[in-house]
Scaffold this active site. Structure first.
Site, PDB file in Angstrom:
ATOM      1  N   GLU A  11       0.843  -1.199   0.000  1.00 41.35           N
ATOM      2  CA  GLU A  11       0.000   0.000   0.000  1.00 41.35           C
ATOM      3  C   GLU A  11       0.875   1.243   0.000  1.00 41.35           C
ATOM      4  OE1 GLU A  11      -3.684   0.250   2.444  1.00 41.35           O
ATOM      5  OE2 GLU A  11      -2.615   1.879   3.459  1.00 41.35           O
ATOM      6  N   TYR A  43      -6.709   6.775   0.432  1.00 40.85           N
ATOM      7  CA  TYR A  43      -7.639   7.888   0.250  1.00 40.85           C
ATOM      8  C   TYR A  43      -7.697   8.619   1.578  1.00 40.85           C
ATOM      9  CZ  TYR A  43     -11.848   9.880  -2.022  1.00 40.85           C
ATOM     10  OH  TYR A  43     -12.773  10.684  -2.646  1.00 40.85           O
ATOM     11  N   ALA A  45      -8.291  11.045   4.925  1.00 38.74           N
ATOM     12  CA  ALA A  45      -9.460  11.267   5.782  1.00 38.74           C
ATOM     13  C   ALA A  45     -10.332  12.367   5.202  1.00 38.74           C
ATOM     14  CB  ALA A  45      -9.009  11.638   7.192  1.00 38.74           C
ATOM     15  N   HIS A  71      -8.295   3.164  -3.645  1.00 34.66           N
ATOM     16  CA  HIS A  71      -9.174   3.320  -2.487  1.00 34.66           C
ATOM     17  C   HIS A  71     -10.246   4.370  -2.791  1.00 34.66           C
ATOM     18  CE1 HIS A  71      -6.382   1.683   0.894  1.00 34.66           C
ATOM     19  NE2 HIS A  71      -6.018   1.183  -0.268  1.00 34.66           N
ATOM     20  N   ASP A 155     -19.030  -5.727  15.199  1.00 32.86           N
ATOM     21  CA  ASP A 155     -17.992  -5.504  14.196  1.00 32.86           C
ATOM     22  C   ASP A 155     -18.018  -6.602  13.133  1.00 32.86           C
ATOM     23  OD1 ASP A 155     -15.568  -3.773  13.585  1.00 32.86           O
ATOM     24  OD2 ASP A 155     -14.670  -5.766  13.556  1.00 32.86           O
ATOM     25  N   GLN A 173      -6.873  -4.408   8.974  1.00 34.73           N
ATOM     26  CA  GLN A 173      -6.154  -3.294   9.562  1.00 34.73           C
ATOM     27  C   GLN A 173      -5.051  -3.859  10.449  1.00 34.73           C
ATOM     28  OE1 GLN A 173      -4.714  -0.465   9.639  1.00 34.73           O
ATOM     29  NE2 GLN A 173      -6.592   0.731   9.439  1.00 34.73           N
TER      30      GLN A 173
END
Length: 299
Positions: A11, A43, A45, A71, A155, A173
């Protein structure tokens, strides 16, 4: 074509200035020969890097051999704006997306600002993308639970909704406990969600990187790895060495557990990612691992 060693992806984030541009493309050219299975572009915030994300994704697609993943975040955008972005990606040949709800601008932990003509969940963005193009869609997963989720069950339900809305794969993540990742994988299997789950990896090379990783992971309390590294806070070389060693051990365990690929958060630098890849033998030996069975460009 067979890929060298275990599979990995990487990434990048869009550069902010000419110096950052040079650093990014140096990193791209150094990692490209190792044949990552894909390269994604983040991308910012609140959509703060939208144009730079689009430009960087387009350049990666046009000027490298890398399979690119763009993204796109729902935060701060109307449905019309999201449709426009998705249609632009489709028209320019970008077929691989990582779709997220996104963090609010300024403070990732602040109140999430719902756009009056926008979407409120990533699953809605996945469903929208499915109506606009033949995309291969990835979504985010949180082994320690999303910071905004009240509990693990909630979640997991959000993640399952994203997959059932049409996601082809999920990228985890950051996490500090392999068992947390494996539990999430097992729970997804238990829900009948048979899509690749890629573990997100970022070697903890400085105290600043470690603090940011803890914040992003959503882990409650101080993880054991953070406590172990804290003893080297005044010795940058020792901290880096210990952080790299921890990353190598984490990745080796994940590969032993049969993960389909490792996803590296590069921070637009090469050294730490390359150290882990070299230690694992990625790029130096043949593999019997199957490719990720995803759609479109075969991310």
């Amino acid at each position: 074509m067979r890929r060298p060693g275990p599979l990995f992806s990487v990434e990048f984030f869009p550069p902010r200035d000419p110096a950052g541009e040079r650093r990014l493309w140096r990193c791209v050219r150094e990692l490209e020969p190792l044949a990552p299975v894909f390269a994604s572009v983040t991308y910012g915030a609140g959509g703060s890097t939208r144009e730079r994300t689009v430009q960087t994704t387009a350049r990666l697609r046009e000027q490298t051999t890398l399979c690119t993943v763009a993204h796109l975040a729902a935060v701060g955008h109307s449905v019309a704006e999201l449709r426009h972005a998705l249609s632009w990606y489709a028209a320019t040949g970008v077929r691989n997306l990582l779709l997220v709800r996104g963090d609010p601008p300024g403070d990732p932990g602040g109140e999430w600002p719902a756009h009056p003509q926008g979407l409120t969940h990533a699953a809605e963005l996945v469903a929208l993308a499915r109506t606009l193009g033949d995309f291969c869609v990835g979504v985010a997963a949180f082994p320690h639970g999303h910071p905004r989720s009240p509990d693990a069950a909630s979640d997991l339900a959000h993640l399952v909704r994203k997959i059932r809305a049409g996601a082809d794969f999920a990228v985890a993540q950051l996490f500090f406990d392999v068992e947390a990742f494996l539990r999430l994988r097992d729970r997804l299997d238990g829900q009948g969600c048979d899509v690749p789950l890629l573990p997100g990896v970022m070697p903890m090379t400085t105290p600043k990187v470690l603090r940011k990783a803890v914040e992003l992971s959503g882990v409650r309390g101080e993880p054991e790895q953070a406590r172990a590294l804290r003893r080297y806070a005044d010795d940058p070389a020792a901290f880096r060495a210990a952080g790299l060693d921890a990353a190598v051990r984490l990745c080796a365990r994940l590969l032993d557990e049969g993960v389909p690929a490792l996803h590296f958060y590069s921070l637009n630098t090469t050294a730490a990612t390359r150290h882990v890849l070299d230690a694992l033998g990625i790029g130096t030996r043949p593999t019997t691992a199957p490719p990720l069975r995803l759609e479109a460009e075969r991310v």
